[in-house]
Design a protein around this motif. Sequence first.
Motif, mmCIF file in Angstrom:
data_model
loop_
_atom_site.group_PDB
_atom_site.id
_atom_site.type_symbol
_atom_site.label_atom_id
_atom_site.label_comp_id
_atom_site.label_asym_id
_atom_site.label_seq_id
_atom_site.Cartn_x
_atom_site.Cartn_y
_atom_site.Cartn_z
ATOM 1 N N ALA A 289 -6.277 0.127 5.884
ATOM 2 C CA ALA A 289 -6.276 -0.753 4.717
ATOM 3 C C ALA A 289 -4.999 -1.577 4.654
ATOM 4 O O ALA A 289 -5.027 -2.782 4.341
ATOM 5 N N THR A 290 -3.861 -0.959 4.961
ATOM 6 C CA THR A 290 -2.580 -1.665 4.935
ATOM 7 C C THR A 290 -2.560 -2.799 5.955
ATOM 8 O O THR A 290 -2.170 -3.930 5.655
ATOM 9 N N ASP B 18 -15.485 -3.093 10.965
ATOM 10 C CA ASP B 18 -14.665 -3.634 9.889
ATOM 11 C C ASP B 18 -14.126 -2.472 9.056
ATOM 12 O O ASP B 18 -14.377 -1.298 9.361
ATOM 13 N N LEU B 19 -13.382 -2.791 8.011
ATOM 14 C CA LEU B 19 -12.756 -1.750 7.197
ATOM 15 C C LEU B 19 -13.797 -0.881 6.498
ATOM 16 O O LEU B 19 -13.644 0.345 6.410
ATOM 17 N N MET C 21 0.840 -1.194 0.000
ATOM 18 C CA MET C 21 0.000 0.000 0.000
ATOM 19 C C MET C 21 0.877 1.246 0.000
ATOM 20 O O MET C 21 1.905 1.304 0.653
ATOM 21 N N GLU D 171 -7.268 5.238 -1.918
ATOM 22 C CA GLU D 171 -7.378 4.799 -3.307
ATOM 23 C C GLU D 171 -8.180 5.792 -4.138
ATOM 24 O O GLU D 171 -9.185 6.337 -3.696
ATOM 25 N N CYS E 87 -5.121 -4.291 7.404
ATOM 26 C CA CYS E 87 -6.109 -5.329 7.069
ATOM 27 C C CYS E 87 -5.599 -6.231 5.948
ATOM 28 O O CYS E 87 -5.811 -7.453 5.973
ATOM 29 N N ALA E 88 -4.943 -5.637 4.956
ATOM 30 C CA ALA E 88 -4.391 -6.436 3.863
ATOM 31 C C ALA E 88 -3.294 -7.365 4.363
ATOM 32 O O ALA E 88 -3.130 -8.496 3.874
ATOM 33 N N ARG E 89 -2.551 -6.903 5.345
ATOM 34 C CA ARG E 89 -1.410 -7.681 5.842
ATOM 35 C C ARG E 89 -1.839 -8.755 6.840
ATOM 36 O O ARG E 89 -1.338 -9.885 6.804
ATOM 37 N N TYR E 90 -2.777 -8.430 7.728
ATOM 38 C CA TYR E 90 -3.095 -9.337 8.829
ATOM 39 C C TYR E 90 -4.526 -9.864 8.804
ATOM 40 O O TYR E 90 -4.846 -10.810 9.532
ATOM 41 N N GLY E 91 -5.399 -9.261 7.996
ATOM 42 C CA GLY E 91 -6.800 -9.643 7.981
ATOM 43 C C GLY E 91 -7.617 -8.761 8.904
ATOM 44 O O GLY E 91 -7.126 -8.285 9.934
ATOM 45 N N GLU E 92 -8.870 -8.523 8.539
ATOM 46 C CA GLU E 92 -9.709 -7.607 9.313
ATOM 47 C C GLU E 92 -9.965 -8.110 10.725
ATOM 48 O O GLU E 92 -10.043 -7.321 11.673
#
Length: 445
Positions: free
Chosen positions: A184-185, A219-220, A1, A6, A187-192
């Motif tokens: 976002a970073t 959540d995200l 990210m 975005e 969540c992408a790396r570790y999951g929500e």
Amino acid sequence: MSGEAEGKPSAEPALTVDTREELVYLLGQACEIEHGLMCEYLYAQFSLKRGLDEGLTQAQLARVQAWEAALISVIKQEMLHLALATNILTAVGAAPHFERPNFPIMSRWYPEDVQIALLPFGERALRHFIYLERPEGMALDDAAGFAAARHAQPLAAGDDHLVAVAEEWRTVGHLYRGIEAGLATLCARYGEDAVFIGPTRAQAVTDIFEWPELLAVTDLASARQAIETIVEQGEGARGDWIRSHFGTFVGILEDLLAVQAADPAFNPARPVEPAFVRLPPDVEAGTLIEDPTTAQVADLANGLYETVLQVLSRYYIHHGETAAEFDTLARTAKHLMNWVLRDLGPVLTALPVGPSYPGRTAGPTFDIAHPAIFVLPHQDAAWKILKERLDTLQQACVSLGRKAGLGALAPLADKLHSMSQDIGAHIPKTATTLQRPGKPADRDS
């Protein structure tokens, strides 16, 4: 990210959020900024003249009342923003964040050109508000007297650190976009599920505040929705700022300048300045109140403000409360702000600072004495403490309301008594609370 939201090109540098600690640090700053802005706007509101006896014409008074209504609307939205930021903090496992530095906040705490101070309503205040609420990427100077403070730079700091460090965000929108990108970073790396670890029942969602935008953050997607609401109301929806706080202040400034062009002597504000009962340890210098009665009213204002923060802190923790108790906390916080603080502020700003300041009146300073006292973690004790505080404030209003010129405080005592009764209804009848020596017990005891 990349760290940027975005689909939104930005001239602002990306903020680094690689850990929960860095995320919580930025969210804490967001809460402090929302809190600080709310106090700035409250101060400006309380400084406004109230009637024809203060030198206003009927037409000018109507303008002042319209500006006050606009300020109140912005203040309510700042409270919403603080609530949403707190819900995000809760969602990622952190505690409510109601502490902040005392005013004026001129350096060290935030990026060099982010400063917060209490100013009476007028051109300088409005230009300062416009600067703080400006959209991302907009080149704009702050009001006169707000020069960027130079920060000392660390001598031996690398990129690898275990604790969160300050980052150079430039606008409130930039700060929130950094938080959004950081979420976002992570969540992408570790999951929500690994990021949003806070208890869902601790999310503050109520109809009592009359904020349809107040939502639970779980959540995200809901975090992004909360951030979008904050940024849109503050600086505008992705470039459309007419109905935002920024646009509101631009409109008020244009209106004020037009009125002053027609009547150069027109001043909508009282001659107020922030005046302390006692100087907080983190404030190097300031005006001290000399008039004893004014000092008592200022002390009442600080006590009331402190109690609002205690009620809000318990509301956002609400561990063990029933739905009815949760609603009582929300209702008490709302009524303390709308029914008591809103009426008390203009009483204070009409009172003299003292003989060393001829013609000057006292503005509230919203002192933060001991941040730790805002959090009341133990349910039974918390409710007893809140009732004690409300009873003490009610007794102060009764006493001060008997003094010449302070009759407006007497109705506030009745309102505080009603709130104390609401809180007391949830305390077991066998419980007792502390009373100040020499003060009467609660009316119904």
